[in-house]
Motif scaffolding. Structure first.
Motif, PDB file in Angstrom:
ATOM      1  N   VAL A  64     -65.767 -23.098 -49.974  1.00  0.00           N
ATOM      2  CA  VAL A  64     -67.105 -22.427 -50.154  1.00  0.00           C
ATOM      3  C   VAL A  64     -68.182 -23.135 -49.383  1.00  0.00           C
ATOM      4  O   VAL A  64     -68.366 -24.305 -49.102  1.00  0.00           O
ATOM      5  CB  VAL A  64     -67.403 -22.673 -51.972  1.00  0.00           C
ATOM      6  N   TYR A  65     -68.937 -22.273 -48.561  1.00  0.00           N
ATOM      7  CA  TYR A  65     -70.136 -22.659 -47.976  1.00  0.00           C
ATOM      8  C   TYR A  65     -71.149 -23.099 -49.030  1.00  0.00           C
ATOM      9  O   TYR A  65     -71.450 -22.389 -49.928  1.00  0.00           O
ATOM     10  CB  TYR A  65     -70.400 -21.506 -47.241  1.00  0.00           C
ATOM     11  N   GLN A  66     -71.912 -24.285 -48.726  1.00  0.00           N
ATOM     12  CA  GLN A  66     -72.855 -24.626 -49.610  1.00  0.00           C
ATOM     13  C   GLN A  66     -74.164 -24.472 -48.717  1.00  0.00           C
ATOM     14  O   GLN A  66     -74.321 -24.471 -47.667  1.00  0.00           O
ATOM     15  CB  GLN A  66     -72.623 -26.335 -49.851  1.00  0.00           C
ATOM     16  N   PHE A  67     -75.141 -24.394 -49.900  1.00  0.00           N
ATOM     17  CA  PHE A  67     -76.593 -24.300 -49.033  1.00  0.00           C
ATOM     18  C   PHE A  67     -76.925 -25.787 -48.604  1.00  0.00           C
ATOM     19  O   PHE A  67     -77.038 -26.691 -49.306  1.00  0.00           O
ATOM     20  CB  PHE A  67     -77.585 -23.904 -50.289  1.00  0.00           C
ATOM     21  N   SER A 190     -63.714 -12.107 -69.293  1.00  0.00           N
ATOM     22  CA  SER A 190     -65.064 -12.541 -69.163  1.00  0.00           C
ATOM     23  C   SER A 190     -65.466 -12.391 -67.828  1.00  0.00           C
ATOM     24  O   SER A 190     -64.611 -12.191 -66.953  1.00  0.00           O
ATOM     25  CB  SER A 190     -64.929 -13.922 -69.547  1.00  0.00           C
ATOM     26  N   GLY A 191     -66.832 -12.566 -67.515  1.00  0.00           N
ATOM     27  CA  GLY A 191     -67.286 -12.257 -66.174  1.00  0.00           C
ATOM     28  C   GLY A 191     -66.830 -13.177 -65.167  1.00  0.00           C
ATOM     29  O   GLY A 191     -66.909 -14.597 -65.892  1.00  0.00           O
ATOM     30  N   THR A 192     -67.034 -13.107 -64.102  1.00  0.00           N
ATOM     31  CA  THR A 192     -66.438 -14.302 -63.185  1.00  0.00           C
ATOM     32  C   THR A 192     -67.112 -13.769 -61.840  1.00  0.00           C
ATOM     33  O   THR A 192     -67.782 -12.815 -61.564  1.00  0.00           O
ATOM     34  CB  THR A 192     -65.105 -14.255 -62.991  1.00  0.00           C
ATOM     35  N   ILE A 193     -67.133 -14.796 -60.795  1.00  0.00           N
ATOM     36  CA  ILE A 193     -67.770 -14.452 -59.615  1.00  0.00           C
ATOM     37  C   ILE A 193     -66.776 -13.561 -58.819  1.00  0.00           C
ATOM     38  O   ILE A 193     -65.522 -14.187 -58.507  1.00  0.00           O
ATOM     39  CB  ILE A 193     -67.959 -15.923 -58.597  1.00  0.00           C
ATOM     40  N   CYS A 194     -66.950 -12.613 -58.157  1.00  0.00           N
ATOM     41  CA  CYS A 194     -66.304 -11.520 -57.417  1.00  0.00           C
ATOM     42  C   CYS A 194     -67.167 -11.510 -56.329  1.00  0.00           C
ATOM     43  O   CYS A 194     -67.907 -12.020 -55.714  1.00  0.00           O
ATOM     44  CB  CYS A 194     -66.242 -10.051 -58.354  1.00  0.00           C
ATOM     45  N   HIS A 195     -66.522 -10.321 -55.418  1.00  0.00           N
ATOM     46  CA  HIS A 195     -67.151 -10.101 -54.012  1.00  0.00           C
ATOM     47  C   HIS A 195     -67.554  -8.569 -53.935  1.00  0.00           C
ATOM     48  O   HIS A 195     -66.890  -7.554 -54.850  1.00  0.00           O
ATOM     49  CB  HIS A 195     -65.892 -10.264 -52.989  1.00  0.00           C
ATOM     50  N   GLN A 196     -68.332  -8.340 -53.316  1.00  0.00           N
ATOM     51  CA  GLN A 196     -68.981  -6.838 -53.047  1.00  0.00           C
ATOM     52  C   GLN A 196     -67.737  -5.992 -52.821  1.00  0.00           C
ATOM     53  O   GLN A 196     -67.627  -5.044 -53.478  1.00  0.00           O
ATOM     54  CB  GLN A 196     -69.892  -6.733 -52.078  1.00  0.00           C
ATOM     55  N   HIS A 197     -66.826  -6.435 -51.766  1.00  0.00           N
ATOM     56  CA  HIS A 197     -65.646  -5.578 -51.605  1.00  0.00           C
ATOM     57  C   HIS A 197     -64.810  -6.482 -50.943  1.00  0.00           C
ATOM     58  O   HIS A 197     -64.469  -6.868 -49.718  1.00  0.00           O
ATOM     59  CB  HIS A 197     -65.967  -4.608 -50.141  1.00  0.00           C
ATOM     60  N   PHE A 198     -63.772  -7.027 -52.015  1.00  0.00           N
ATOM     61  CA  PHE A 198     -62.810  -7.752 -51.472  1.00  0.00           C
ATOM     62  C   PHE A 198     -61.553  -7.436 -50.656  1.00  0.00           C
ATOM     63  O   PHE A 198     -61.108  -6.342 -51.234  1.00  0.00           O
ATOM     64  CB  PHE A 198     -62.266  -8.517 -52.745  1.00  0.00           C
ATOM     65  N   SER A 199     -61.273  -8.013 -49.571  1.00  0.00           N
ATOM     66  CA  SER A 199     -59.982  -7.317 -48.900  1.00  0.00           C
ATOM     67  C   SER A 199     -59.476  -8.559 -48.260  1.00  0.00           C
ATOM     68  O   SER A 199     -59.688  -9.951 -48.215  1.00  0.00           O
ATOM     69  CB  SER A 199     -60.438  -6.292 -47.649  1.00  0.00           C
ATOM     70  N   SER A 200     -58.293  -8.535 -47.728  1.00  0.00           N
ATOM     71  CA  SER A 200     -57.493  -9.526 -46.697  1.00  0.00           C
ATOM     72  C   SER A 200     -58.418 -10.150 -45.779  1.00  0.00           C
ATOM     73  O   SER A 200     -58.046 -11.282 -45.251  1.00  0.00           O
ATOM     74  CB  SER A 200     -56.304  -9.011 -46.307  1.00  0.00           C
ATOM     75  N   ARG A 201     -59.696  -9.612 -45.413  1.00  0.00           N
ATOM     76  CA  ARG A 201     -60.373 -10.093 -44.225  1.00  0.00           C
ATOM     77  C   ARG A 201     -61.847 -10.764 -44.858  1.00  0.00           C
ATOM     78  O   ARG A 201     -62.477 -11.572 -44.159  1.00  0.00           O
ATOM     79  CB  ARG A 201     -60.900  -9.129 -43.261  1.00  0.00           C
ATOM     80  N   THR A 202     -62.057 -10.499 -46.262  1.00  0.00           N
ATOM     81  CA  THR A 202     -63.022 -11.199 -46.952  1.00  0.00           C
ATOM     82  C   THR A 202     -63.269 -12.905 -46.552  1.00  0.00           C
ATOM     83  O   THR A 202     -64.381 -13.178 -46.443  1.00  0.00           O
ATOM     84  CB  THR A 202     -63.321 -10.944 -48.247  1.00  0.00           C
ATOM     85  N   TRP A 203     -62.081 -13.412 -46.717  1.00  0.00           N
ATOM     86  CA  TRP A 203     -62.312 -14.946 -46.647  1.00  0.00           C
ATOM     87  C   TRP A 203     -62.134 -15.431 -45.222  1.00  0.00           C
ATOM     88  O   TRP A 203     -61.559 -16.557 -44.964  1.00  0.00           O
ATOM     89  CB  TRP A 203     -61.193 -15.763 -47.539  1.00  0.00           C
ATOM     90  N   LEU A 208     -61.617 -20.089 -42.376  1.00  0.00           N
ATOM     91  CA  LEU A 208     -61.826 -19.867 -43.772  1.00  0.00           C
ATOM     92  C   LEU A 208     -63.380 -19.777 -44.222  1.00  0.00           C
ATOM     93  O   LEU A 208     -64.051 -20.677 -43.859  1.00  0.00           O
ATOM     94  CB  LEU A 208     -61.180 -20.983 -44.596  1.00  0.00           C
ATOM     95  N   ILE A 209     -63.763 -18.672 -44.870  1.00  0.00           N
ATOM     96  CA  ILE A 209     -65.289 -18.710 -45.197  1.00  0.00           C
ATOM     97  C   ILE A 209     -65.386 -18.020 -46.473  1.00  0.00           C
ATOM     98  O   ILE A 209     -64.898 -16.889 -46.690  1.00  0.00           O
ATOM     99  CB  ILE A 209     -65.894 -17.711 -44.299  1.00  0.00           C
TER     100      ILE A 209
END
Length: 335
Positions: A64-67, A190-203, A208-209
């Motif tokens: 995970v990228y951090q601020f 339960s709710g969790t952290i998801c992605h707007q549009h998850f695909s094999s290219r999202t990360w 790795l991003i």
């Protein structure tokens, strides 16, 4: 620009310039740095993403990228009449993501343990409202064109095809409503952290991003459904083994409930690919993009029978114990 910003605001030297997706980035031997424009983004929204990224890192996700905080302790940077955040992650060799279903299940498991209320990016329980709004808006556009001669091929396709996709969207909304009425959520719901549009290219494909600006807080099946939809359209003839393996890998970490499976299926029923193509066509001013969306719409309509077969066979492909879980089918798809 990012190199100068890093030097002046953070006293960091990062000599190699790269691009990661749409973003300017650079790197040194220790870290990769990503520049995110944040003009007009609210402080609470950015703070929430910062806390979510920190939570995932603290619970073991090293991707995970951090601020990055500037010398004066701020993560929001004013620079050249604009506003930015800089994200950073350790610079490690990229290896292709294997067993993406397993890794996504771990990502979701960490996301379910967020120890604070998520507000700015919360989408829990909102699918039905969003879908109804999109359907209503598109029906209004369709009605406005119904008694006019179509101006071009795209409009002809849209006028002819919309009633079918309206019916599919209504099926999805009904299936979702029935699920919420007839079934009970389990712990995995339960709710969790998801992605707007998850695909094999999202990360990422080369680096790795896991970018917090891709995230929403939602039911985990959002990601499962969108990955499956993307996989289907990338490999319309050969998707079955990949989809089956993906769900096996996810189940090796987290088993889905009947409520989860039904939510996932409702999302696959909703013809998001069709809606996005029509919406993008009407938003864009680029002739090239309009031509691209016309081709997408044409393909979508031509392949509607294949998509029905995919929907009919999905539970079998994903090895869902439909009878044991008492999961209903969509009757007209079984004919």
């Amino acid at each position: 620009m990012l190199q100068r910003l890093l030097h002046q605001k953070f006293r960091i030297q990062a000599p190699r310039e790269i691009r990661i997706g749409p973003y300017e980035a650079c790197q040194n031997e220790q870290n990769i740095y990503l520049l995110i424009p944040t003009q007009n983004m609210e402080e609470n929204f950015l703070l929430e993403l910062d806390h979510l990224a920190k939570h995932l890192a603290d619970t073991g996700d090293s991707g995970v990228y951090q601020f990055l905080k500037s010398q004066d302790g701020n993560s929001v940077i004013k620079w050249e009449n604009s506003q930015y955040c800089v994200l950073s992650k350790k610079n490690v060799d990229r290896r292709p993501v294997k067993q993406i279903g397993r890794k996504l299940a771990k990502f979701h498991a960490r996301g379910r343990t967020v120890p604070f209320e998520v507000r700015s990016i919360n989408r829990i329980g909102m699918w039905k409202t969003f879908w109804e709004q999109r359907l209503d808006q598109m029906e209004k556009v369709w009605n406005s064109k119904l008694f006019q001669a179509p101006e071009n091929e795209f409009e002809r396709l849209f006028i002819e095809s919309f009633p079918y996709y309206m019916g599919l969207a209504e099926n999805a909304i009904q299936y979702l409503s029935d699920t919420e009425q007839d079934d009970d959520p389990a712990a995995i719901d339960s709710g969790t952290i998801c992605h707007q549009h998850f695909s094999s290219r999202t990360w990422g494909e080369k680096l790795l991003i896991k970018n917090p600006f891709d995230w929403v807080f939602d039911h985990g099946t959002r990601d499962l459904a969108e990955w499956t939809r993307d996989c289907y359209f990338r490999n319309i003839k050969t998707y079955e083994p990949e989809v089956s393996q993906f769900f096996q890998d996810y189940a090796s970490i987290s088993m889905l409930s009947s409520f989860s499976w039904r939510l996932l299926y409702a999302r696959l029923l909703f013809p998001l690919h069709y809606f996005e193509s029509v919406e993008e066509y009407h938003i864009t001013t680029s002739e090239q993009e309009r031509h691209l969306q016309e081709e997408k719409l044409k393909k979508c309509v031509e392949q509607s029978r294949e998509y029905e077969e995919f929907l009919r066979d999905f539970y079998r492909i994903a090895r869902v114990p439909v009878r044991r879980m008492n999961i209903p089918s969509v009757e007209w798809l079984q004919r």
